[in-house]
Motif scaffolding. Structure first.
Motif, short mmCIF file in Angstrom:
data_model
loop_
_atom_site.label_atom_id
_atom_site.label_comp_id
_atom_site.label_asym_id
_atom_site.label_seq_id
_atom_site.Cartn_x
_atom_site.Cartn_y
_atom_site.Cartn_z
N UNK A 109 0.82 -1.21 0.00
CA UNK A 109 0.00 0.00 0.00
C UNK A 109 0.86 1.27 0.00
N UNK A 110 2.04 1.22 0.63
CA UNK A 110 2.83 2.44 0.83
C UNK A 110 4.15 2.50 0.05
N UNK A 111 4.57 1.37 -0.53
CA UNK A 111 5.91 1.30 -1.12
C UNK A 111 6.15 2.34 -2.21
N UNK A 112 5.22 2.52 -3.11
CA UNK A 112 5.41 3.43 -4.25
C UNK A 112 4.82 4.82 -4.02
N UNK A 113 4.45 5.10 -2.78
CA UNK A 113 3.84 6.40 -2.45
C UNK A 113 4.91 7.42 -2.15
N UNK A 114 4.75 8.63 -2.66
CA UNK A 114 5.66 9.72 -2.36
C UNK A 114 4.95 10.72 -1.46
N UNK A 115 5.59 11.08 -0.38
CA UNK A 115 4.98 11.96 0.62
C UNK A 115 5.06 13.40 0.18
N UNK A 116 3.93 14.10 0.19
CA UNK A 116 3.85 15.51 -0.16
C UNK A 116 3.26 16.28 1.01
N UNK A 117 4.00 17.24 1.55
CA UNK A 117 3.50 18.02 2.68
C UNK A 117 2.25 18.79 2.31
N UNK A 118 2.20 19.26 1.08
CA UNK A 118 1.03 20.01 0.62
C UNK A 118 -0.21 19.13 0.62
N UNK A 123 -5.53 16.42 4.27
CA UNK A 123 -6.26 15.22 4.68
C UNK A 123 -7.22 15.53 5.83
N UNK A 124 -8.30 14.80 5.89
CA UNK A 124 -9.33 15.02 6.90
C UNK A 124 -9.73 13.70 7.56
N UNK A 125 -10.61 13.80 8.54
CA UNK A 125 -11.16 12.62 9.18
C UNK A 125 -10.12 11.79 9.90
N UNK A 126 -10.23 10.46 9.75
CA UNK A 126 -9.34 9.53 10.44
C UNK A 126 -7.89 9.74 10.03
N UNK A 127 -7.66 10.05 8.77
CA UNK A 127 -6.30 10.27 8.29
C UNK A 127 -5.65 11.43 9.03
N UNK A 128 -6.42 12.48 9.27
CA UNK A 128 -5.89 13.62 10.00
C UNK A 128 -5.59 13.25 11.46
N UNK A 170 -10.33 0.47 5.45
CA UNK A 170 -10.94 1.66 4.85
C UNK A 170 -10.44 2.95 5.50
N UNK A 171 -9.75 2.84 6.63
CA UNK A 171 -9.24 4.03 7.32
C UNK A 171 -7.80 4.37 6.92
N UNK A 172 -7.20 3.53 6.11
CA UNK A 172 -5.78 3.70 5.77
C UNK A 172 -5.60 4.65 4.59
N UNK A 173 -4.91 5.75 4.83
CA UNK A 173 -4.51 6.67 3.78
C UNK A 173 -3.05 6.36 3.45
N UNK A 174 -2.74 5.92 2.22
CA UNK A 174 -1.38 5.49 1.88
C UNK A 174 -0.30 6.51 2.22
N UNK A 175 -0.55 7.79 1.92
CA UNK A 175 0.45 8.82 2.17
C UNK A 175 0.66 9.05 3.66
N UNK A 176 -0.44 9.10 4.41
CA UNK A 176 -0.35 9.31 5.86
C UNK A 176 0.33 8.11 6.52
N UNK A 177 0.00 6.91 6.04
CA UNK A 177 0.58 5.69 6.61
C UNK A 177 2.07 5.62 6.30
N UNK A 178 2.46 6.00 5.09
CA UNK A 178 3.88 5.99 4.74
C UNK A 178 4.65 6.97 5.63
#
Length: 286
Positions: A109-118, A123-128, A170-178
Protein backbone atom coordinates in the motif's frame (compact mmCIF):
# COMPACT_ATOMS: atom_id res chain seq x y z
CA UNK A 1 11.87 -18.47 61.36
CA UNK A 2 10.72 -19.06 57.78
CA UNK A 3 13.31 -19.40 55.03
CA UNK A 4 12.12 -16.22 53.33
CA UNK A 5 12.37 -14.24 56.58
CA UNK A 6 15.89 -15.57 57.25
CA UNK A 7 17.06 -14.61 53.76
CA UNK A 8 15.61 -11.13 54.05
CA UNK A 9 17.01 -10.54 57.55
CA UNK A 10 20.50 -11.59 56.48
CA UNK A 11 20.36 -9.75 53.14
CA UNK A 12 20.75 -13.00 51.19
CA UNK A 13 18.96 -13.55 47.92
CA UNK A 14 17.87 -16.92 46.64
CA UNK A 15 20.21 -16.61 43.71
CA UNK A 16 23.25 -16.65 46.00
CA UNK A 17 23.04 -20.41 46.51
CA UNK A 18 20.03 -21.94 44.80
CA UNK A 19 21.33 -21.45 41.29
CA UNK A 20 24.53 -23.31 42.17
CA UNK A 21 22.45 -26.11 43.69
CA UNK A 22 20.19 -26.40 40.64
CA UNK A 23 23.20 -26.58 38.33
CA UNK A 24 24.84 -29.32 40.42
CA UNK A 25 21.61 -31.29 40.29
CA UNK A 26 21.38 -30.64 36.54
CA UNK A 27 18.08 -28.82 37.14
CA UNK A 28 19.15 -25.37 35.99
CA UNK A 29 16.01 -23.65 34.77
CA UNK A 30 15.18 -19.94 34.75
CA UNK A 31 11.46 -20.54 35.24
CA UNK A 32 12.09 -22.82 38.22
CA UNK A 33 14.44 -20.27 39.79
CA UNK A 34 11.85 -17.51 39.40
CA UNK A 35 9.20 -19.67 41.10
CA UNK A 36 11.51 -20.34 44.06
CA UNK A 37 12.45 -16.67 44.30
CA UNK A 38 8.83 -15.54 44.23
CA UNK A 39 7.90 -17.89 47.07
CA UNK A 40 10.78 -17.64 49.53
CA UNK A 41 12.97 -14.71 48.60
CA UNK A 42 13.69 -11.74 46.41
CA UNK A 43 15.44 -12.05 43.04
CA UNK A 44 19.21 -11.83 43.21
CA UNK A 45 21.03 -8.86 41.76
CA UNK A 46 23.23 -9.77 38.84
CA UNK A 47 26.73 -10.63 40.07
CA UNK A 48 29.60 -12.94 39.11
CA UNK A 49 29.76 -14.22 42.68
CA UNK A 50 26.14 -15.34 42.42
CA UNK A 51 26.58 -17.06 39.07
CA UNK A 52 23.62 -15.20 37.62
CA UNK A 53 25.26 -13.02 34.98
CA UNK A 54 23.97 -13.00 31.41
CA UNK A 55 26.22 -13.80 28.48
CA UNK A 56 25.63 -10.96 25.99
CA UNK A 57 26.81 -13.07 23.03
CA UNK A 58 24.31 -15.81 23.80
CA UNK A 59 21.48 -13.32 24.34
CA UNK A 60 22.27 -11.48 21.09
CA UNK A 61 22.36 -14.75 19.16
CA UNK A 62 18.93 -15.68 20.51
CA UNK A 63 17.16 -12.35 20.17
CA UNK A 64 19.40 -10.03 18.16
CA UNK A 65 21.32 -6.92 19.20
CA UNK A 66 18.34 -4.67 18.45
CA UNK A 67 16.14 -6.55 20.93
CA UNK A 68 18.77 -6.34 23.67
CA UNK A 69 19.24 -2.57 23.18
CA UNK A 70 15.49 -1.99 23.10
CA UNK A 71 14.97 -4.00 26.28
CA UNK A 72 17.75 -2.24 28.21
CA UNK A 73 16.53 1.26 27.28
CA UNK A 74 12.86 0.43 27.82
CA UNK A 75 13.33 -1.35 31.17
CA UNK A 76 13.29 1.88 33.20
CA UNK A 77 14.88 5.27 33.81
CA UNK A 78 18.59 5.32 33.00
CA UNK A 79 19.52 6.48 36.51
CA UNK A 80 17.92 3.45 38.17
CA UNK A 81 18.84 -0.24 38.37
CA UNK A 82 16.47 -2.78 36.88
CA UNK A 83 15.92 -6.50 37.16
CA UNK A 84 17.05 -8.42 34.09
CA UNK A 85 14.33 -10.88 33.10
CA UNK A 86 13.78 -13.25 30.21
CA UNK A 87 10.16 -12.09 30.07
CA UNK A 88 11.28 -8.50 29.45
CA UNK A 89 13.54 -9.61 26.61
CA UNK A 90 10.71 -11.57 25.05
CA UNK A 91 8.46 -8.51 25.29
CA UNK A 92 10.96 -6.38 23.36
CA UNK A 93 11.36 -9.18 20.82
CA UNK A 94 7.59 -9.45 20.37
CA UNK A 95 7.30 -5.72 19.74
CA UNK A 96 9.92 -5.77 16.98
CA UNK A 97 8.22 -8.76 15.40
CA UNK A 98 4.86 -6.96 15.59
CA UNK A 99 6.39 -3.93 13.87
CA UNK A 100 7.96 -6.16 11.20
CA UNK A 101 4.67 -7.91 10.46
CA UNK A 102 2.65 -4.68 10.45
CA UNK A 103 5.14 -3.07 8.06
CA UNK A 104 5.02 -5.94 5.59
CA UNK A 105 1.24 -6.14 5.85
CA UNK A 106 1.04 -2.57 4.54
CA UNK A 107 4.12 -2.55 2.30
CA UNK A 108 2.22 -2.93 -0.99
CA UNK A 109 0.00 0.00 0.00
CA UNK A 110 2.83 2.44 0.83
CA UNK A 111 5.91 1.30 -1.12
CA UNK A 112 5.41 3.43 -4.25
CA UNK A 113 3.84 6.40 -2.45
CA UNK A 114 5.66 9.72 -2.36
CA UNK A 115 4.98 11.96 0.62
CA UNK A 116 3.85 15.51 -0.16
CA UNK A 117 3.50 18.02 2.68
CA UNK A 118 1.03 20.01 0.62
CA UNK A 119 -1.20 16.98 0.10
CA UNK A 120 -0.81 15.84 3.70
CA UNK A 121 -2.05 19.21 4.96
CA UNK A 122 -5.37 18.59 3.18
CA UNK A 123 -6.26 15.22 4.68
CA UNK A 124 -9.33 15.02 6.90
CA UNK A 125 -11.16 12.62 9.18
CA UNK A 126 -9.34 9.53 10.44
CA UNK A 127 -6.30 10.27 8.29
CA UNK A 128 -5.89 13.62 10.00
CA UNK A 129 -6.21 11.96 13.43
CA UNK A 130 -3.48 9.46 12.53
CA UNK A 131 -1.22 12.23 11.32
CA UNK A 132 -1.82 14.25 14.50
CA UNK A 133 -0.98 11.22 16.65
CA UNK A 134 2.18 10.60 14.62
CA UNK A 135 3.49 14.13 15.10
CA UNK A 136 2.44 14.25 18.74
CA UNK A 137 4.52 11.11 19.25
CA UNK A 138 7.46 12.65 17.39
CA UNK A 139 7.20 15.79 19.53
CA UNK A 140 7.21 13.74 22.75
CA UNK A 141 10.04 11.54 21.48
CA UNK A 142 12.32 14.52 20.77
CA UNK A 143 11.65 15.99 24.21
CA UNK A 144 12.16 12.68 26.02
CA UNK A 145 15.37 11.87 24.16
CA UNK A 146 16.83 15.26 25.07
CA UNK A 147 16.09 14.46 28.72
CA UNK A 148 17.50 10.89 28.40
CA UNK A 149 14.02 9.50 29.18
CA UNK A 150 14.50 6.66 26.71
CA UNK A 151 11.90 4.40 28.31
CA UNK A 152 9.06 6.92 27.93
CA UNK A 153 10.16 7.75 24.38
CA UNK A 154 9.98 4.06 23.47
CA UNK A 155 6.61 3.71 25.22
CA UNK A 156 5.22 6.51 23.03
CA UNK A 157 6.50 4.76 19.88
CA UNK A 158 4.90 1.49 20.98
CA UNK A 159 1.59 3.25 21.53
CA UNK A 160 1.73 4.78 18.05
CA UNK A 161 2.53 1.39 16.47
CA UNK A 162 -0.43 -0.06 18.37
CA UNK A 163 -2.77 2.57 16.95
CA UNK A 164 -1.45 1.99 13.42
CA UNK A 165 -2.10 -1.74 13.79
CA UNK A 166 -5.69 -1.03 14.88
CA UNK A 167 -6.51 0.85 11.67
CA UNK A 168 -9.19 -0.71 9.51
CA UNK A 169 -8.49 -1.10 5.81
CA UNK A 170 -10.94 1.66 4.85
CA UNK A 171 -9.24 4.03 7.32
CA UNK A 172 -5.78 3.70 5.77
CA UNK A 173 -4.51 6.67 3.78
CA UNK A 174 -1.38 5.49 1.88
CA UNK A 175 0.45 8.82 2.17
CA UNK A 176 -0.35 9.31 5.86
CA UNK A 177 0.58 5.69 6.61
CA UNK A 178 3.88 5.99 4.74
CA UNK A 179 4.77 9.15 6.65
CA UNK A 180 3.89 7.45 9.94
CA UNK A 181 6.05 4.41 9.21
CA UNK A 182 8.98 6.56 8.11
CA UNK A 183 8.79 8.57 11.34
CA UNK A 184 8.56 5.38 13.42
CA UNK A 185 11.70 4.03 11.73
CA UNK A 186 13.61 7.26 12.31
CA UNK A 187 12.59 7.36 15.97
CA UNK A 188 13.66 3.74 16.51
CA UNK A 189 16.83 4.01 14.42
CA UNK A 190 19.18 5.07 17.27
CA UNK A 191 17.85 2.13 19.31
CA UNK A 192 17.25 -0.65 16.77
CA UNK A 193 19.30 0.32 13.70
CA UNK A 194 19.47 -3.10 12.03
CA UNK A 195 15.70 -3.66 11.85
CA UNK A 196 15.04 -0.05 10.84
CA UNK A 197 17.65 -0.02 8.10
CA UNK A 198 16.29 -3.18 6.54
CA UNK A 199 12.71 -1.88 6.58
CA UNK A 200 13.90 1.47 5.21
CA UNK A 201 15.46 -0.28 2.22
CA UNK A 202 12.25 -2.22 1.63
CA UNK A 203 10.45 1.11 1.22
CA UNK A 204 12.54 1.66 -1.90
CA UNK A 205 15.03 4.15 -0.49
CA UNK A 206 18.37 3.91 -2.27
CA UNK A 207 20.63 5.30 0.47
CA UNK A 208 21.00 4.29 4.15
CA UNK A 209 18.94 6.25 6.69
CA UNK A 210 21.91 8.32 7.88
CA UNK A 211 21.90 10.16 4.54
CA UNK A 212 18.35 11.43 5.06
CA UNK A 213 17.30 14.30 7.35
CA UNK A 214 15.54 13.43 10.59
CA UNK A 215 11.81 14.32 10.38
CA UNK A 216 10.56 17.53 11.98
CA UNK A 217 7.33 18.07 13.86
CA UNK A 218 4.69 19.66 11.61
CA UNK A 219 2.76 22.33 13.56
CA UNK A 220 -0.09 22.02 11.06
CA UNK A 221 -0.47 18.33 11.90
CA UNK A 222 -0.66 19.12 15.62
CA UNK A 223 -3.43 21.68 15.18
CA UNK A 224 -6.79 20.54 16.50
CA UNK A 225 -9.81 21.59 14.45
CA UNK A 226 -12.45 20.70 17.00
CA UNK A 227 -12.59 19.92 20.71
CA UNK A 228 -15.29 18.63 23.01
CA UNK A 229 -16.12 20.63 26.13
CA UNK A 230 -18.67 20.12 28.94
CA UNK A 231 -21.58 22.53 29.39
CA UNK A 232 -22.89 23.21 32.88
CA UNK A 233 -26.30 24.59 33.76
CA UNK A 234 -26.52 25.89 37.35
CA UNK A 235 -23.37 24.00 38.29
CA UNK A 236 -24.23 20.59 36.82
CA UNK A 237 -22.91 19.16 33.56
CA UNK A 238 -25.87 18.72 31.25
CA UNK A 239 -24.18 18.04 27.91
CA UNK A 240 -20.99 18.16 25.85
CA UNK A 241 -20.55 20.18 22.68
CA UNK A 242 -17.94 20.23 19.91
CA UNK A 243 -16.40 23.61 19.06
CA UNK A 244 -13.31 25.08 17.43
CA UNK A 245 -10.49 25.52 20.00
CA UNK A 246 -10.24 29.23 19.12
CA UNK A 247 -14.00 29.90 19.17
CA UNK A 248 -15.16 32.96 21.09
CA UNK A 249 -17.52 32.84 24.07
CA UNK A 250 -20.38 34.06 21.89
CA UNK A 251 -19.77 31.33 19.31
CA UNK A 252 -19.56 28.62 21.96
CA UNK A 253 -22.73 29.88 23.65
CA UNK A 254 -24.56 29.83 20.32
CA UNK A 255 -23.55 26.18 19.76
CA UNK A 256 -24.60 25.27 23.32
CA UNK A 257 -28.05 26.82 23.03
CA UNK A 258 -28.67 24.78 19.87
CA UNK A 259 -27.93 21.57 21.75
CA UNK A 260 -31.28 19.85 22.56
CA UNK A 261 -30.21 18.88 26.08
CA UNK A 262 -29.13 22.41 26.97
CA UNK A 263 -32.15 24.07 25.34
CA UNK A 264 -34.47 21.79 27.31
CA UNK A 265 -32.97 23.08 30.57
CA UNK A 266 -32.95 26.73 29.52
CA UNK A 267 -36.43 26.71 27.90
CA UNK A 268 -36.47 30.43 27.25
CA UNK A 269 -35.40 31.35 30.79
CA UNK A 270 -33.10 34.36 31.03
CA UNK A 271 -29.39 33.53 31.34
CA UNK A 272 -28.03 35.53 34.26
CA UNK A 273 -24.35 34.70 33.86
CA UNK A 274 -22.06 32.98 31.35
CA UNK A 275 -18.63 31.65 32.32
CA UNK A 276 -16.35 30.32 29.59
CA UNK A 277 -12.93 28.83 30.21
CA UNK A 278 -11.44 28.70 26.72
CA UNK A 279 -11.27 25.19 25.37
CA UNK A 280 -12.32 23.63 28.71
CA UNK A 281 -15.74 24.59 30.04
CA UNK A 282 -18.91 26.57 29.45
CA UNK A 283 -21.06 27.30 32.50
CA UNK A 284 -24.52 28.92 32.44
CA UNK A 285 -26.49 30.34 35.36
CA UNK A 286 -30.21 30.65 34.70
Amino acid sequence: MKIGEFLKENFISVGDNVKFLLEKLDLSNDDLLRIIESRIGEPAKMSKSKANTVDPEETIQRYGADTVRLYILFAGPVEKDFEWTEEGLRGAYRFLNRLWELFHKNLDLIKDVRVSKEELSKVQGKAREVRRKTHQTLQKYLKDMEEFSFNTAIAAIMQLVGELSDLKEEEKNPMVLREAFEIVLFMLYPITPHVCEELWQKLGNEKPMVFYPFPEVDPEALRTEAIEIPVQVNGKVRSHITVHPEASQEEVLDVALKDPKISSYVQGKPIKKVFYVKGKLLSLVI
